[in-house]
Design a protein around this motif. Structure first.
Motif, mmCIF file in Angstrom:
data_model
loop_
_atom_site.group_PDB
_atom_site.id
_atom_site.type_symbol
_atom_site.label_atom_id
_atom_site.label_comp_id
_atom_site.label_asym_id
_atom_site.label_seq_id
_atom_site.Cartn_x
_atom_site.Cartn_y
_atom_site.Cartn_z
ATOM 1 N N GLN A 106 -1.985 -9.154 -1.021
ATOM 2 C CA GLN A 106 -2.467 -10.534 -0.376
ATOM 3 C C GLN A 106 -3.771 -10.676 0.047
ATOM 4 O OE1 GLN A 106 0.546 -11.270 2.557
ATOM 5 N NE2 GLN A 106 2.208 -11.482 1.203
ATOM 6 N N GLY A 107 -4.382 -9.326 0.391
ATOM 7 C CA GLY A 107 -5.693 -9.291 0.758
ATOM 8 C C GLY A 107 -6.674 -8.946 -0.267
ATOM 9 N N GLY A 108 -6.248 -9.162 -1.611
ATOM 10 C CA GLY A 108 -7.199 -8.785 -2.811
ATOM 11 C C GLY A 108 -7.596 -7.342 -2.928
ATOM 12 N N GLY A 109 -6.613 -6.436 -2.454
ATOM 13 C CA GLY A 109 -7.007 -5.003 -2.630
ATOM 14 C C GLY A 109 -5.733 -4.274 -3.030
ATOM 15 N N ALA A 110 -5.486 -3.120 -2.900
ATOM 16 C CA ALA A 110 -4.763 -2.245 -3.698
ATOM 17 C C ALA A 110 -4.064 -1.207 -2.675
ATOM 18 C CB ALA A 110 -5.083 -1.464 -5.056
ATOM 19 N N LEU A 111 -2.898 -0.621 -2.767
ATOM 20 C CA LEU A 111 -2.353 0.489 -2.251
ATOM 21 C C LEU A 111 -2.082 1.616 -3.074
ATOM 22 C CD1 LEU A 111 -1.125 1.449 0.828
ATOM 23 C CD2 LEU A 111 1.083 0.775 -0.229
ATOM 24 N N THR A 112 -2.690 2.794 -2.738
ATOM 25 C CA THR A 112 -2.341 4.374 -3.647
ATOM 26 C C THR A 112 -1.800 5.054 -2.580
ATOM 27 O OG1 THR A 112 -4.701 4.899 -3.223
ATOM 28 C CG2 THR A 112 -4.151 3.430 -5.163
ATOM 29 N N VAL A 113 -0.645 5.642 -3.097
ATOM 30 C CA VAL A 113 -0.017 6.852 -2.366
ATOM 31 C C VAL A 113 0.039 8.158 -3.472
ATOM 32 C CG1 VAL A 113 1.898 7.563 -1.238
ATOM 33 C CG2 VAL A 113 1.253 5.293 -1.091
ATOM 34 N N HIS A 114 -0.483 9.226 -3.018
ATOM 35 C CA HIS A 114 -0.384 10.525 -3.728
ATOM 36 C C HIS A 114 -0.443 11.522 -2.847
ATOM 37 C CE1 HIS A 114 -4.705 9.923 -3.170
ATOM 38 N NE2 HIS A 114 -4.836 11.032 -3.084
ATOM 39 N N SER A 115 0.098 12.723 -3.508
ATOM 40 C CA SER A 115 0.101 14.188 -2.719
ATOM 41 C C SER A 115 -0.893 14.936 -3.132
ATOM 42 C CB SER A 115 1.416 14.667 -2.863
ATOM 43 O OG SER A 115 2.518 14.207 -2.302
ATOM 44 N N PRO A 116 -2.119 15.249 -2.324
ATOM 45 C CA PRO A 116 -2.759 16.260 -2.485
ATOM 46 C C PRO A 116 -2.428 17.642 -3.441
ATOM 47 C CG PRO A 116 -3.544 15.222 -0.503
ATOM 48 C CD PRO A 116 -2.048 14.969 -0.690
ATOM 49 N N ALA A 117 -3.064 18.496 -3.761
ATOM 50 C CA ALA A 117 -2.476 19.648 -4.592
ATOM 51 C C ALA A 117 -2.383 20.615 -3.289
ATOM 52 C CB ALA A 117 -3.942 20.452 -5.080
ATOM 53 N N GLY A 118 -2.864 20.411 -2.152
ATOM 54 C CA GLY A 118 -2.450 21.528 -1.019
ATOM 55 C C GLY A 118 -1.365 20.823 -0.245
ATOM 56 N N GLU A 177 -3.780 5.339 0.652
ATOM 57 C CA GLU A 177 -5.051 4.597 0.815
ATOM 58 C C GLU A 177 -4.877 3.105 0.792
ATOM 59 O OE1 GLU A 177 -7.879 5.907 -2.041
ATOM 60 O OE2 GLU A 177 -7.920 8.028 -1.219
ATOM 61 N N LEU A 178 -5.456 2.459 1.687
ATOM 62 C CA LEU A 178 -5.179 0.823 1.681
ATOM 63 C C LEU A 178 -6.559 0.306 1.196
ATOM 64 C CD1 LEU A 178 -3.520 -1.614 2.309
ATOM 65 C CD2 LEU A 178 -3.861 -1.133 4.628
ATOM 66 N N GLU A 179 -6.731 -0.576 0.401
ATOM 67 C CA GLU A 179 -8.021 -1.422 0.199
ATOM 68 C C GLU A 179 -7.718 -2.706 0.273
ATOM 69 O OE1 GLU A 179 -10.308 -0.545 -3.143
ATOM 70 O OE2 GLU A 179 -10.287 1.654 -2.931
ATOM 71 N N LEU A 180 -8.714 -3.399 1.193
ATOM 72 C CA LEU A 180 -8.628 -4.793 1.528
ATOM 73 C C LEU A 180 -9.802 -5.441 1.104
ATOM 74 C CD1 LEU A 180 -6.624 -4.657 5.059
ATOM 75 C CD2 LEU A 180 -5.671 -5.406 2.790
ATOM 76 N N GLY A 181 -9.797 -6.645 0.475
ATOM 77 C CA GLY A 181 -10.952 -7.472 0.077
ATOM 78 C C GLY A 181 -11.718 -8.079 1.185
#
Length: 425
Positions: free
Chosen positions: A399-411, A417-421
């Motif tokens: 709704q805020g013109g962004g994106a949500l990404t979820v991942h597990s780092p190698a360690g 990460e939440l991005e909002l426009g």
């Protein structure tokens, strides 16, 4: 669409014109030839009595008059070999006429017509009429030009009518598209013109009905949320009184803070339901994130969690209502406490985006994601919860013109990460 309609109508009109114009042009040419041949035949028929009578005092003036009447050459071949009128060779057709057989043939520059006259004094005679091409095609060019001009006028008229029809259809389609985009953007007051042509009017009416039904459903949702809030306020008030009655000030403050959090969540839900279908709101991400981090820091200290903060100074305007952003940050931080053991460190980062808006990062040193798990899917959870936390964050990002990404780092661990426009972006 408009161009396709014009091409279709133009091709159809052109095919119809060709189907009629080509045969008509051929008919015009045939009629002109027939008229010239008929005129030559009449001339020969007029001369036949004079040729058969053999009186040269009558025949010579008659032949000269017939020869000078138009562009056709008239010649009379008498039995004694005399040729009256226009000079002409004794062609095979002429010789055939002197033998008593009328005939015609194509010749250089026109058509040769020979009429046999039997019973003349001294034997058979022949009347030769040579019709030039100019006589055979007299008026054809003009008629063809008129026919071509009429065809062009009809073609232009067909294209003009097709253009007006196409423009009407395209305008109605564009209006439907615009109304659909306004409805998708949340403007539920948008309505299409039900007077649009043909089936488009039916679609417009259906779209208006859909918009009305959406408005009714949203109104019912707001009423249900308001009713739910009314029912929740009474037990919340009781909980607040119980919390204030506790003798331990720290415990009382902690429970009161929890009640306040529930109260804010309920209030946020009511505000969100009231905003549904309205204009886009904005919030200061720096102020909201800092305030929610301070709220969760107390619980982090109680559970022996170290917190790393990298928060940019505000203001950082984002295209999200304050209540929605609070619920989103609470969902991200709440997931850390719900899915990692006590003592697990976590961090929160807030930074400005180059294109405007903000980026919020929540990372922890927990076990991370199970293989093949998508925690952003609604109802999916690996910790026995409802699975709605990260879905709330995902919907807030969308709704805020962004994106949500979820991942597990190698360690190990988890990074969200939440991005909002920016507002109005």
């Amino acid at each position: 669409m408009r161009r396709r309609i014009l091409v279709l109508v133009g091709a159809t009109v052109l095919l119809v014109l060709v189907a009629f114009a080509v045969p008509l042009a051929t008919l015009i040419r045939s009629v002109a030839e027939s008229s010239a041949v008929s005129a030559a035949t009449v001339q020969a028929q007029v001369l036949t009595p004079a040729v058969a009578g053999g009186d040269r005092s009558v025949l010579v003036p008659a032949v000269q008059n017939a020869d000078g009447r138009d562009a056709s050459d008239v010649s009379v071949f008498l039995p004694d070999g005399t040729v009256l009128g226009a000079p002409a060779p004794r062609s095979p057709v002429v010789r055939l006429g002197l033998l008593g057989t009328s005939a015609s043939t194509e010749a250089d520059g026109g058509r040769e017509l020979v009429f046999a006259v039997t019973g003349a004094a001294g034997g058979n005679a022949a009347i030769r009429v040579f019709v030039p091409d100019a006589e055979l095609t007299r008026g054809v060019t003009r008629s063809w030009l008129l026919l071509g001009g009429l065809s062009l006028v009809l073609l232009a008229g067909g294209l003009l009518l097709a253009d007006r029809l196409a423009r009407t259809l395209v305008d109605a389609t564009t209006d439907l598209s615009g109304v659909s985009e306004r409805l998708a953007a949340g403007d539920l007051s948008a309505r299409a013109d039900p007077g649009a042509p043909a089936e488009l009017g039916v679609v417009a009416g259906a779209l208006n009905g859909l918009a009305g039904r959406i408005s009714e459903l949203l109104r019912e949702e707001r009423e249900n949320v308001a009713d739910l809030a009314h029912r929740v306020r009474t037990p919340l008030t009781a909980l607040r009184l119980d919390a204030e009655a506790l003798r331990d000030p720290d415990e009382s403050a902690r429970l009161s803070a929890g009640v306040d959090g529930v109260q804010r969540a309920v209030t946020g839900a009511i505000e969100q339901a009231r905003r549904r279908g309205g204009t886009t709101r904005s919030a200061d991400a720096a102020a909201v994130v800092r305030e929610r981090v301070e709220f969760w820091r107390v619980l982090a200290e109680d559970t022996d969690r170290s917190v790393t903060l990298h928060l940019a100074d505000g203001p950082l305007a984002v295209a999200c209502a304050p209540g929605d952003l609070e619920a989103c940050v609470d969902a991200l931080l709440g997931s850390v406490f719900a899915h990692t053991p006590d003592g697990t460190a976590f961090g929160v980062e807030l930074s400005a985006r180059s294109r405007g808006g903000a980026r919020v990062v929540v990372h922890d040193d927990g076990p991370g994601l199970a293989p093949g798990t998508d925690p952003t899917s609604r109802g999916v959870s690996g910790g026995g919860s409802t699975g709605l936390g990260l879905d709330i964050a995902r919907r807030t990002a969308d709704q805020g013109g962004g994106a949500l990404t979820v991942h597990s780092p190698a360690g190990g661990g988890l990074r969200v990460e939440l991005e909002l426009g920016p507002p109005g972006g």
